[in-house]
Design a protein around this motif. Sequence first.
Motif, PDB file in Angstrom:
ATOM      1  N   VAL A 280      15.973  14.342  48.730  1.00  0.00           N
ATOM      2  CA  VAL A 280      14.533  14.163  48.490  1.00  0.00           C
ATOM      3  C   VAL A 280      14.248  12.652  48.458  1.00  0.00           C
ATOM      4  N   ASP A 288       7.024   9.958  41.782  1.00  0.00           N
ATOM      5  CA  ASP A 288       6.338  11.233  41.940  1.00  0.00           C
ATOM      6  C   ASP A 288       6.716  11.858  43.286  1.00  0.00           C
ATOM      7  N   LEU A 289       6.728  13.235  43.312  1.00  0.00           N
ATOM      8  CA  LEU A 289       7.185  13.957  44.493  1.00  0.00           C
ATOM      9  C   LEU A 289       6.109  13.986  45.565  1.00  0.00           C
ATOM     10  N   THR A 290       6.553  13.763  46.779  1.00  0.00           N
ATOM     11  CA  THR A 290       5.658  13.912  47.926  1.00  0.00           C
ATOM     12  C   THR A 290       5.593  15.390  48.303  1.00  0.00           C
ATOM     13  N   ASP A 291       4.657  15.708  49.206  1.00  0.00           N
ATOM     14  CA  ASP A 291       4.562  17.100  49.668  1.00  0.00           C
ATOM     15  C   ASP A 291       5.846  17.555  50.336  1.00  0.00           C
ATOM     16  N   ARG A 292       6.452  16.650  51.141  1.00  0.00           N
ATOM     17  CA  ARG A 292       7.703  17.024  51.807  1.00  0.00           C
ATOM     18  C   ARG A 292       8.829  17.231  50.793  1.00  0.00           C
ATOM     19  N   ARG A 294       8.502  18.304  47.681  1.00  0.00           N
ATOM     20  CA  ARG A 294       8.305  19.603  47.020  1.00  0.00           C
ATOM     21  C   ARG A 294       8.792  20.755  47.918  1.00  0.00           C
ATOM     22  N   GLN A 295       8.575  20.634  49.240  1.00  0.00           N
ATOM     23  CA  GLN A 295       9.028  21.662  50.171  1.00  0.00           C
ATOM     24  C   GLN A 295      10.553  21.764  50.161  1.00  0.00           C
ATOM     25  N   ILE A 297      12.596  20.937  47.702  1.00  0.00           N
ATOM     26  CA  ILE A 297      13.027  21.506  46.427  1.00  0.00           C
ATOM     27  C   ILE A 297      12.840  23.025  46.425  1.00  0.00           C
ATOM     28  N   ALA A 298      11.759  23.529  47.018  1.00  0.00           N
ATOM     29  CA  ALA A 298      11.539  24.978  47.102  1.00  0.00           C
ATOM     30  C   ALA A 298      12.614  25.645  47.944  1.00  0.00           C
TER      31      ALA A 298
END
Length: 333
Positions: A280, A288-292, A294-295, A297-298
């Motif tokens: 990541v 802070d997490l970017t949108d990519r 978060r994807q 991590i999911a």
Amino acid sequence: MSFRKALLAATVLAMPATAMAQAPFQPVTGLYIAGGAGVNWLMDRDLEAQGGNRNYFNTTGARSYGETRQDTGWGGVGSLGWGFGNGVRLEIEGNYRQNEVDKIGGFGGPRVTSAFRNNGGDIRQYGAMANIFYDLVIPRFPLPVQPYIGGGVGYVWTEYDGVRGTRQPGGSNSIVIDDTDGRFAWQGIAGVAYPIAAAPGLALTLEYRYMGTLEPKLDGRVVNPAGATVSRGTFKADPAENHSVMIGLRYAFNTPRPAPAPVVAPAPAAAPAPARTYLVFFDFDRADLTDRARQIIAEAAQAVTSTGTTRIEVAGHADRSGTPQYNQRLSMR
């Protein structure tokens, strides 16, 4: 569990129950043996004195008729048969029945009582019969048994062994019958067979049998208290009527063994997916997490359900910009 696997499991579970339900209705095919034993009731039998002194006990000219009454006895049968696979069976049977005489009466004139004492002796019947049976198929029959009916004809010997009755009162002469005579015989049979699952081909049977014979003629005599013969003649007995209830076993040699239930091998467990490393990335000087991010991590969370991995390592890094103390705090965030 998928629908396909559930359907397969239900089919496998249902097969033994279906086979068990059909087992009692398999027709007998080929050679079989059977045997049974039980109680026998020989009905009261009239006797007509013929020849010699027809009055036996008196000189009044009265008809010389009497009767014997028997206790409940026993009987047995053994047979060798052949089933044609369509419910029809033919067999040859040997049989035996025995009843003890309980009472003798009659043979008296109008002024003489017909009571006897010291009654005793046995009446035996034995012979051979040819039988035909039909195994019934009754839809939705409520019991796990195979009903059947049958009948037969043959030849049966009737033996009076020590049958004796002493007149009382009015004298003490005795009737004595010790003789054997063979006659044509017939029978009707109704029964049920209960297959024993642990021994294919073996069945427990329960039968009711009616057997009759034509009138036997038996030599007899009248003796005085000293044992001397007073008169000789022949006793003509009524046709025999026997009612029997017997329990037995039947074994069919050619009964096919049930096919073993198919064994479904368990589906091989899916090999765990190889462990992966998920990276990541963060923007410069940001935690802070970017949108990519978060994807990614999911995706990592979803992969845990199939990898079987129970160990998780998390590492955070910063670049060389800034002081080491600041970069340490940033990497921890």
